[in-house]
Design a protein around this motif. Structure first.
Motif, PDB file in Angstrom:
ATOM      1  N   GLN A 418     -33.892   1.078  20.910  1.00  0.00           N
ATOM      2  CA  GLN A 418     -34.731   0.220  20.080  1.00  0.00           C
ATOM      3  C   GLN A 418     -35.793   1.080  19.409  1.00  0.00           C
ATOM      4  O   GLN A 418     -36.464   1.888  20.048  1.00  0.00           O
ATOM      5  N   GLY A 419     -35.916   0.911  18.074  1.00  0.00           N
ATOM      6  CA  GLY A 419     -36.902   1.662  17.325  1.00  0.00           C
ATOM      7  C   GLY A 419     -37.803   0.752  16.516  1.00  0.00           C
ATOM      8  O   GLY A 419     -37.340  -0.221  15.913  1.00  0.00           O
ATOM      9  N   THR A 420     -39.085   1.055  16.501  1.00  0.00           N
ATOM     10  CA  THR A 420     -40.076   0.308  15.708  1.00  0.00           C
ATOM     11  C   THR A 420     -40.783   1.282  14.784  1.00  0.00           C
ATOM     12  O   THR A 420     -41.359   2.283  15.243  1.00  0.00           O
ATOM     13  N   TYR A 421     -40.727   1.001  13.485  1.00  0.00           N
ATOM     14  CA  TYR A 421     -41.313   1.900  12.489  1.00  0.00           C
ATOM     15  C   TYR A 421     -42.286   1.126  11.604  1.00  0.00           C
ATOM     16  O   TYR A 421     -41.974   0.035  11.117  1.00  0.00           O
ATOM     17  N   ARG A 422     -43.478   1.683  11.380  1.00  0.00           N
ATOM     18  CA  ARG A 422     -44.491   1.060  10.553  1.00  0.00           C
ATOM     19  C   ARG A 422     -45.103   2.114   9.620  1.00  0.00           C
ATOM     20  O   ARG A 422     -45.313   3.263  10.013  1.00  0.00           O
ATOM     21  N   THR A 423     -45.433   1.677   8.381  1.00  0.00           N
ATOM     22  CA  THR A 423     -45.930   2.635   7.398  1.00  0.00           C
ATOM     23  C   THR A 423     -46.713   1.942   6.294  1.00  0.00           C
ATOM     24  O   THR A 423     -46.550   0.740   6.059  1.00  0.00           O
ATOM     25  N   ASN A 424     -47.557   2.709   5.610  1.00  0.00           N
ATOM     26  CA  ASN A 424     -48.176   2.244   4.372  1.00  0.00           C
ATOM     27  C   ASN A 424     -47.794   3.167   3.215  1.00  0.00           C
ATOM     28  O   ASN A 424     -48.415   3.160   2.162  1.00  0.00           O
ATOM     29  N   ASP A 430     -41.602  -1.305   6.701  1.00  0.00           N
ATOM     30  CA  ASP A 430     -41.642  -1.523   8.137  1.00  0.00           C
ATOM     31  C   ASP A 430     -40.260  -1.972   8.608  1.00  0.00           C
ATOM     32  O   ASP A 430     -39.616  -2.821   7.980  1.00  0.00           O
ATOM     33  N   THR A 431     -39.803  -1.405   9.720  1.00  0.00           N
ATOM     34  CA  THR A 431     -38.442  -1.667  10.187  1.00  0.00           C
ATOM     35  C   THR A 431     -38.394  -1.741  11.697  1.00  0.00           C
ATOM     36  O   THR A 431     -39.055  -0.950  12.386  1.00  0.00           O
ATOM     37  N   ASP A 432     -37.604  -2.682  12.215  1.00  0.00           N
ATOM     38  CA  ASP A 432     -37.246  -2.732  13.629  1.00  0.00           C
ATOM     39  C   ASP A 432     -35.732  -2.527  13.713  1.00  0.00           C
ATOM     40  O   ASP A 432     -34.978  -3.160  12.967  1.00  0.00           O
ATOM     41  N   GLN A 433     -35.302  -1.680  14.619  1.00  0.00           N
ATOM     42  CA  GLN A 433     -33.866  -1.394  14.716  1.00  0.00           C
ATOM     43  C   GLN A 433     -33.417  -1.404  16.174  1.00  0.00           C
ATOM     44  O   GLN A 433     -34.114  -0.889  17.053  1.00  0.00           O
ATOM     45  N   THR A 434     -32.249  -2.000  16.402  1.00  0.00           N
ATOM     46  CA  THR A 434     -31.657  -2.055  17.733  1.00  0.00           C
ATOM     47  C   THR A 434     -30.208  -1.606  17.660  1.00  0.00           C
ATOM     48  O   THR A 434     -29.473  -2.004  16.757  1.00  0.00           O
ATOM     49  N   ARG A 435     -29.795  -0.790  18.623  1.00  0.00           N
ATOM     50  CA  ARG A 435     -28.399  -0.371  18.732  1.00  0.00           C
ATOM     51  C   ARG A 435     -27.944  -0.525  20.182  1.00  0.00           C
ATOM     52  O   ARG A 435     -28.662  -0.124  21.107  1.00  0.00           O
ATOM     53  N   LEU A 436     -26.773  -1.093  20.361  1.00  0.00           N
ATOM     54  CA  LEU A 436     -26.134  -1.173  21.678  1.00  0.00           C
ATOM     55  C   LEU A 436     -24.767  -0.516  21.534  1.00  0.00           C
ATOM     56  O   LEU A 436     -23.956  -0.945  20.708  1.00  0.00           O
ATOM     57  N   ILE A 437     -24.508   0.511  22.331  1.00  0.00           N
ATOM     58  CA  ILE A 437     -23.322   1.339  22.147  1.00  0.00           C
ATOM     59  C   ILE A 437     -22.569   1.478  23.468  1.00  0.00           C
ATOM     60  O   ILE A 437     -23.174   1.701  24.526  1.00  0.00           O
ATOM     61  N   PHE A 438     -21.235   1.348  23.384  1.00  0.00           N
ATOM     62  CA  PHE A 438     -20.362   1.596  24.526  1.00  0.00           C
ATOM     63  C   PHE A 438     -19.385   2.701  24.137  1.00  0.00           C
ATOM     64  O   PHE A 438     -18.656   2.579  23.147  1.00  0.00           O
ATOM     65  N   ASN A 439     -19.370   3.786  24.926  1.00  0.00           N
ATOM     66  CA  ASN A 439     -18.506   4.935  24.633  1.00  0.00           C
ATOM     67  C   ASN A 439     -17.559   5.208  25.784  1.00  0.00           C
ATOM     68  O   ASN A 439     -17.945   5.109  26.966  1.00  0.00           O
ATOM     69  N   TYR A 440     -16.318   5.579  25.440  1.00  0.00           N
ATOM     70  CA  TYR A 440     -15.378   6.023  26.471  1.00  0.00           C
ATOM     71  C   TYR A 440     -14.360   6.955  25.832  1.00  0.00           C
ATOM     72  O   TYR A 440     -13.877   6.706  24.722  1.00  0.00           O
TER      73      TYR A 440
END
Length: 445
Positions: A418-424, A430-440
């Motif tokens: 999970q990433g939270t980015y804020r800027t002027n 401004d962005t919120d990002q979520t990633r859920l990853i399954f690797n095999y």
């Protein structure tokens, strides 16, 4: 591109005659990697560009051994297949870098591509030619941050003839985006014309087992020339305790047609002393203290005032020079500590201080489980015009990773980020990002 294909065809013909030779088959490796990924990108200021999608990716890799003789030959082949699982029109921004777009702006149902390299080995020197190259070098980093990886077309040489010294050189001509079946020429971020020649050379020298020094030179024709110096030192303090120093310095300048009509670029959306031209130095220093299961990282990075940091990728360009994107191209990585989950912290004048804490749960009886939290804060970003107020930005990234250590699912990995980015800063959101990853990855041989 034509020369690469001719070389590939000739080498495949030679290999067909020698495929039965000892080493070629016996040392071969065949694996299939599976990645399931949920990707949510919430643009807090422009809802129309929000993204919420799930996809399944498969990657088949075949790595042969080498034929016998003074010169050994081999082949590496790769096939990629992406399948869209969820997320329709309205949750899939057109021309994004997660999954290719259909004609109506929604995701295509699936996409695929296949490529191969031929390789030759003499003593401790290897050459690879083809379209499945994935370099991981200070001057070029192949991106694997989405469903399937970015690859390049060209030729590379790696030599380890001298103890403790690794020499790398190569020329790359095209890139395959991480969500594209097609290749494009090479460009910088924001470039409007493609270049078909990225050349590099460099060395990694281990002075001692704990001290590594690096030098690389690269040239993206008609865009930039770049020199890199690096130093990595690990100081062992006691068992389970160490202090690592990692220093990096880049010096980039204009090359050829850079700055002329068609070869100017937007300089990472920021200020440039000479509009559209490369003119940058960037240095960074990172220090990591490890004590048992704990690791604390602190660092600082400084981008010069004359222009933003520059790196090679596909660029959103077609071969005709238009700025309309090919599907799923773009999204390149670079060798800075600030190449983070959401943002890059690489614009003109930017001073970034960053830190990270990581904990390994193996000491609590849960091997394979790790968690980390990182924070980056950049300020003094020069305004696009060079006359406005300096801007700032910050990002907080959190992640939990777990890899099964035993049993039938050994090697199965899960990652929640999970990433939270804020800027002027102008041109950023401004962005919120979520990633859920399954690797095999399953290995057949």
């Amino acid at each position: 591109m034509f020369k690469s294909k001719v070389a590939l065809a000739v080498a495949v013909g030679v290999l067909a005659q020698q495929a039965g030779a000892a080493g070629f088959i016996e040392d071969s490796k065949l694996s299939v990697s599976s990645r399931t990924m949920y990707f949510n990108n919430d643009n807090r200021e422009h809802n129309s560009s929000n993204q919420n999608e799930t996809a399944q990716g498969f990657k088949l890799d075949y790595l042969s051994g080498f034929t016998q003789g003074v010169v050994g030959f081999g082949v590496d082949a790769q096939a990629l297949w992406g399948i869209h699982l969820d997320g329709g029109k309205g949750t899939h921004p057109d021309n994004n870098t997660f999954f290719p777009s259909d004609s109506d702006g929604s995701s295509v149902s699936d996409w695929a591509r296949a490529s191969a390299n031929v390789k030759a080995r003499v003593s401790k020197t290897e050459a690879h030619v083809g379209g499945a190259l994935a370099p991981n070098l200070p001057i070029l980093v192949s991106n694997d941050g989405r469903l399937l990886p970015q690859t390049f077309d060209g030729a590379t040489i790696t030599s380890k003839e001298i103890d403790n010294l690794t020499i790398n050189a190569g020329q790359l001509e095209h890139a395959y985006g991480r969500a594209s079946s097609n290749s494009t020429g090479l460009a910088v971020a924001g470039g409007f014309r493609d270049s078909n020649k990225f050349q590099y050379g460099g060395l990694d020298y281990k002075i001692t087992k704990d001290l590594l020094v690096q030098y690389y030179y690269s040239n993206l024709q008609d865009y930039y020339k770049q020199n890199f110096l690096g130093l990595v030192h690990v100081l062992p303090i006691s068992e389970g305790q160490s202090f690592k120093t990692d220093l990096r310095y880049f010096d980039s300048s204009s090359d050829g047609k850079n700055g002329e009509t068609g070869y100017a670029f937007n300089n990472n959306g920021g200020y440039a002393k000479h509009a559209g031209e490369v003119d940058n130095t960037t240095w960074s220093a990172m220090f990591t203290y490890t004590l048992g299961s704990h690791a604390i990282l602190l660092g600082h990075q400084r981008v010069s005032d004359d222009g933003g940091f520059v790196w090679t990728g596909e660029g959103n360009v077609r071969k005709d020079g238009s700025t309309s994107s090919l599907e799923g191209n773009g999204g390149s990585s670079f060798y800075l500590f600030t190449d983070s989950m959401v943002n890059q912290f690489a614009r003109a004048g930017e001073n970034t201080t960053f830190g990270q804490y990581t904990y390994d749960f193996a000491s609590l009886g849960v091997p394979g489980l790790k968690a980390s939290v990182a924070y980056l804060h950049g300020d003094d970003i020069k305004a696009t015009s060079g006359t406005g107020s300096d801007a700032s930005e910050w990002e907080r990234d959190m992640r939990i990773d777990y890899v099964v250590q035993t049993g039938y699912l050994k090697g199965f990995g899960t990652s929640l980020r999970q990433g939270t980015y804020r800027t002027n800063a102008t041109g950023a959101s401004d962005t919120d990002q979520t990633r859920l990853i399954f690797n095999y990855t399953y290995s057949f041989m």
